[in-house]
Scaffold this motif. Structure first.
Motif, mmCIF file in Angstrom:
data_model
loop_
_atom_site.group_PDB
_atom_site.id
_atom_site.type_symbol
_atom_site.label_atom_id
_atom_site.label_comp_id
_atom_site.label_asym_id
_atom_site.label_seq_id
_atom_site.Cartn_x
_atom_site.Cartn_y
_atom_site.Cartn_z
ATOM 1 N N TYR A 8 0.809 -1.219 0.000
ATOM 2 C CA TYR A 8 0.000 0.000 0.000
ATOM 3 C C TYR A 8 0.844 1.272 0.000
ATOM 4 O O TYR A 8 0.599 2.194 -0.778
ATOM 5 C CB TYR A 8 -0.930 -0.024 1.222
ATOM 6 C CG TYR A 8 -1.647 1.276 1.472
ATOM 7 C CD1 TYR A 8 -2.828 1.594 0.801
ATOM 8 C CD2 TYR A 8 -1.148 2.202 2.388
ATOM 9 C CE1 TYR A 8 -3.483 2.788 1.029
ATOM 10 C CE2 TYR A 8 -1.796 3.395 2.626
ATOM 11 C CZ TYR A 8 -2.962 3.684 1.945
ATOM 12 O OH TYR A 8 -3.608 4.875 2.172
ATOM 13 N N GLY A 9 1.843 1.361 0.876
ATOM 14 C CA GLY A 9 2.634 2.578 0.977
ATOM 15 C C GLY A 9 3.359 2.918 -0.313
ATOM 16 O O GLY A 9 3.320 4.057 -0.788
ATOM 17 N N ALA A 10 4.011 1.917 -0.905
ATOM 18 C CA ALA A 10 4.739 2.148 -2.155
ATOM 19 C C ALA A 10 3.782 2.464 -3.290
ATOM 20 O O ALA A 10 4.058 3.327 -4.137
ATOM 21 C CB ALA A 10 5.591 0.929 -2.493
ATOM 22 N N ALA A 11 2.638 1.768 -3.333
ATOM 23 C CA ALA A 11 1.673 2.006 -4.402
ATOM 24 C C ALA A 11 1.079 3.405 -4.296
ATOM 25 O O ALA A 11 0.937 4.117 -5.305
ATOM 26 C CB ALA A 11 0.573 0.953 -4.358
ATOM 27 N N LEU A 12 0.718 3.820 -3.076
ATOM 28 C CA LEU A 12 0.182 5.166 -2.884
ATOM 29 C C LEU A 12 1.170 6.212 -3.394
ATOM 30 O O LEU A 12 0.809 7.091 -4.196
ATOM 31 C CB LEU A 12 -0.112 5.394 -1.403
ATOM 32 C CG LEU A 12 -0.432 6.836 -0.989
ATOM 33 C CD1 LEU A 12 -1.704 7.326 -1.659
ATOM 34 C CD2 LEU A 12 -0.546 6.927 0.536
ATOM 35 N N ASP A 13 2.417 6.129 -2.970
ATOM 36 C CA ASP A 13 3.402 7.124 -3.390
ATOM 37 C C ASP A 13 3.643 7.073 -4.893
ATOM 38 O O ASP A 13 3.896 8.105 -5.524
ATOM 39 C CB ASP A 13 4.706 6.914 -2.628
ATOM 40 C CG ASP A 13 4.603 7.314 -1.167
ATOM 41 O OD1 ASP A 13 3.661 8.060 -0.817
ATOM 42 O OD2 ASP A 13 5.448 6.869 -0.361
ATOM 43 N N TRP A 14 3.570 5.888 -5.483
ATOM 44 C CA TRP A 14 3.786 5.756 -6.928
ATOM 45 C C TRP A 14 2.733 6.527 -7.713
ATOM 46 O O TRP A 14 3.067 7.256 -8.656
ATOM 47 C CB TRP A 14 3.771 4.289 -7.326
ATOM 48 C CG TRP A 14 4.141 4.034 -8.758
ATOM 49 C CD1 TRP A 14 5.404 3.871 -9.267
ATOM 50 C CD2 TRP A 14 3.239 3.913 -9.870
ATOM 51 N NE1 TRP A 14 5.335 3.663 -10.626
ATOM 52 C CE2 TRP A 14 4.035 3.689 -11.022
ATOM 53 C CE3 TRP A 14 1.864 3.977 -10.009
ATOM 54 C CZ2 TRP A 14 3.483 3.519 -12.290
ATOM 55 C CZ3 TRP A 14 1.300 3.816 -11.265
ATOM 56 C CH2 TRP A 14 2.095 3.590 -12.395
ATOM 57 N N TYR A 15 1.471 6.407 -7.332
ATOM 58 C CA TYR A 15 0.413 7.114 -8.056
ATOM 59 C C TYR A 15 0.515 8.630 -7.855
ATOM 60 O O TYR A 15 0.214 9.399 -8.772
ATOM 61 C CB TYR A 15 -0.964 6.593 -7.641
ATOM 62 C CG TYR A 15 -1.285 5.263 -8.271
ATOM 63 C CD1 TYR A 15 -1.746 5.189 -9.579
ATOM 64 C CD2 TYR A 15 -1.111 4.074 -7.572
ATOM 65 C CE1 TYR A 15 -2.025 3.964 -10.175
ATOM 66 C CE2 TYR A 15 -1.375 2.852 -8.151
ATOM 67 C CZ TYR A 15 -1.832 2.792 -9.459
ATOM 68 O OH TYR A 15 -2.095 1.582 -10.049
ATOM 69 N N LEU A 16 0.952 9.048 -6.687
ATOM 70 C CA LEU A 16 1.100 10.484 -6.447
ATOM 71 C C LEU A 16 2.323 11.032 -7.178
ATOM 72 O O LEU A 16 2.254 12.103 -7.808
ATOM 73 C CB LEU A 16 1.226 10.765 -4.951
ATOM 74 C CG LEU A 16 0.128 10.228 -4.020
ATOM 75 C CD1 LEU A 16 0.282 10.835 -2.631
ATOM 76 C CD2 LEU A 16 -1.263 10.496 -4.562
ATOM 77 N N ASP A 17 3.438 10.308 -7.130
ATOM 78 C CA ASP A 17 4.677 10.791 -7.731
ATOM 79 C C ASP A 17 4.685 10.654 -9.252
ATOM 80 O O ASP A 17 5.218 11.524 -9.953
ATOM 81 C CB ASP A 17 5.881 10.017 -7.171
ATOM 82 C CG ASP A 17 6.135 10.290 -5.700
ATOM 83 O OD1 ASP A 17 5.700 11.348 -5.206
ATOM 84 O OD2 ASP A 17 6.758 9.438 -5.043
ATOM 85 N N THR A 18 4.102 9.574 -9.757
ATOM 86 C CA THR A 18 4.175 9.290 -11.187
ATOM 87 C C THR A 18 3.043 9.950 -11.962
ATOM 88 O O THR A 18 3.270 10.527 -13.032
ATOM 89 C CB THR A 18 4.149 7.765 -11.434
ATOM 90 O OG1 THR A 18 5.162 7.140 -10.647
ATOM 91 C CG2 THR A 18 4.378 7.444 -12.905
#
Length: 371
Positions: free
Chosen positions: A186-196
């Motif tokens: 969840y943490g990595a996926a959340l940041d991925w959608y925000l950053d990418t």
């Protein structure tokens, strides 16, 4: 009233909590474009789709494209195959965004099939889900739309000498609104959608008593600056496996949603949960299971936020899923007997895996489902 105490989001994080947006995203997507599925029986899938309120944009022996009445790309693409969710596409704000993404990801811009048109960059999120960012697709012309009813509110009389007779017909889908996923990362996926993709969080939720460990649910919208966007285009929940949870499709009003539900029920389809009104997002909802087991939602009257609204924070509880309506069902929560074996296997695999889901998170999930 007691069941809803403290469930409505308080604005703003505590010091050190996730801010809900990236300081320097690669791009900012404009909207979700479509979802992709594999299903073994396209005729059966199309029959349900028409009863649910889709129109067919394209049908071949191996592919079915479904659309709403709004102009644009198809909402859903189904290809013949084993039953699974196979990915999703987002619309780039401008063509140059595809080049930026391709350069950053070491990928390339490729043409889409002629039936869709345009170009895409293919990415993969941290949970392994294929994600496309697309631009320049062929716009489908609008279809005749189902119109909202004229209503009398309180002492305001806009309908006089006219009867109200909503037809019991499929609720015409206008457009794809959002997709909800479960992520073990969840943490990595959340940041991925925000950053990418430059998306921003509208609301965070956390397991009861575990706010110190960070959020476990995020409702994420597109950042369209001063132009309001759906409260969530993508929602993600922490769980033991990476999987599709449900997708939601806008209809014109409550009468269309309710009468469309009666139409579905009359043809033997299974209501999962509804009718009610959510808290996060405020949508009036009605959930259904399609013949392949996928959960789909009719919704209307959802919140729309521009990019000035900061994320709210609230505990995640079963009773906090709706402001009004029937209690969330076992089918919707995944706790009914038909789901128990698969859910037990998912929990065991999740606890053994290298991910964000651990024993304390399991305790929090169980507490949330029972609360």
């Amino acid at each position: 009233m007691a069941a809803h105490t403290d469930l409505h989001s308080a604005q703003g994080p505590r010091p050190g909590e996730h801010l809900g947006r990236s300081t320097n995203p690669m791009i900012k997507v404009a909207d979700v474009a479509w979802l992709e599925f594999a299903k073994p029986d396209l005729a059966r899938a199309e029959a349900f789709a028409h009863a649910f309120g889709f129109a067919t944009a394209l049908r071949t022996d191996t592919e079915l494209q479904l659309r709403g009445t709004d102009p644009g790309a198809p909402c859903v693409i189904i290809r013949r195959g084993g039953t699974r969710f196979t990915g999703m596409a987002f619309t780039a704000a401008e063509d140059a965004d595809l080049l930026r993404l391709a350069d950053a990801a070491g990928s390339r811009v490729r043409p889409l099939p002629e039936s869709i048109g345009g170009s895409a960059v293919d990415l993969v999120d941290p949970g392994g889900l294929p994600v496309r960012v697309v631009s320049g697709t062929h716009p489908l012309a609008p279809l005749p739309a189902q119109l909202p009813h004229v209503l009398n509110f309180g002492h305001d009389i806009d309908r006089a000498n006219a009867r109200q007779r909503p037809p019991r017909v499929p609720a015409s889908v206008q457009r794809l609104g959002h997709v909800v996923l479960q992520s073990a990362h969840y943490g990595a996926a959340l940041d991925w959608y925000l950053d990418t993709l430059g998306m921003i969080v509208s609301d965070f939720q956390f397991f009861p008593g575990q706010r110190d460990r960070g959020p476990t649910m995020s409702f994420i919208r597109c950042d369209r600056a001063a132009t309001p966007s759906d409260h969530h285009t993508l929602a993600m929940a922490l769980g033991p496996v990476n999987r599709y949870v449900h997708s939601a499709y806008q209809v014109c009003d409550l009468d269309a949603l309710a009468a469309g539900g009666e139409y579905l029920k009359g043809r033997g389809y299974q209501r999962s949960w509804g009718i009610g009104r959510h808290i996060q997002g405020s949508q009036i909802f009605d959930y259904w299971r399609d013949p392949d087991g996928f959960l789909v939602e009719h919704f209307t009257d959802g919140d729309m936020f521009d990019n000035t609204v900061e994320p709210g924070w609230a505990p995640f509880t079963a009773s906090g899923l709706a402001q009004w309506g029937p209690p969330a069902t076992g089918d919707f929560l995944g706790t009914s007997p038909r789901h128990l074996r698969a859910e037990a296997m998912a929990l065991m695999n999740g606890l053994r895996g290298d991910n964000d889901f651990d024993l304390r998170r399991l305790v929090g999930l169980v507490k949330a489902a029972r609360s």
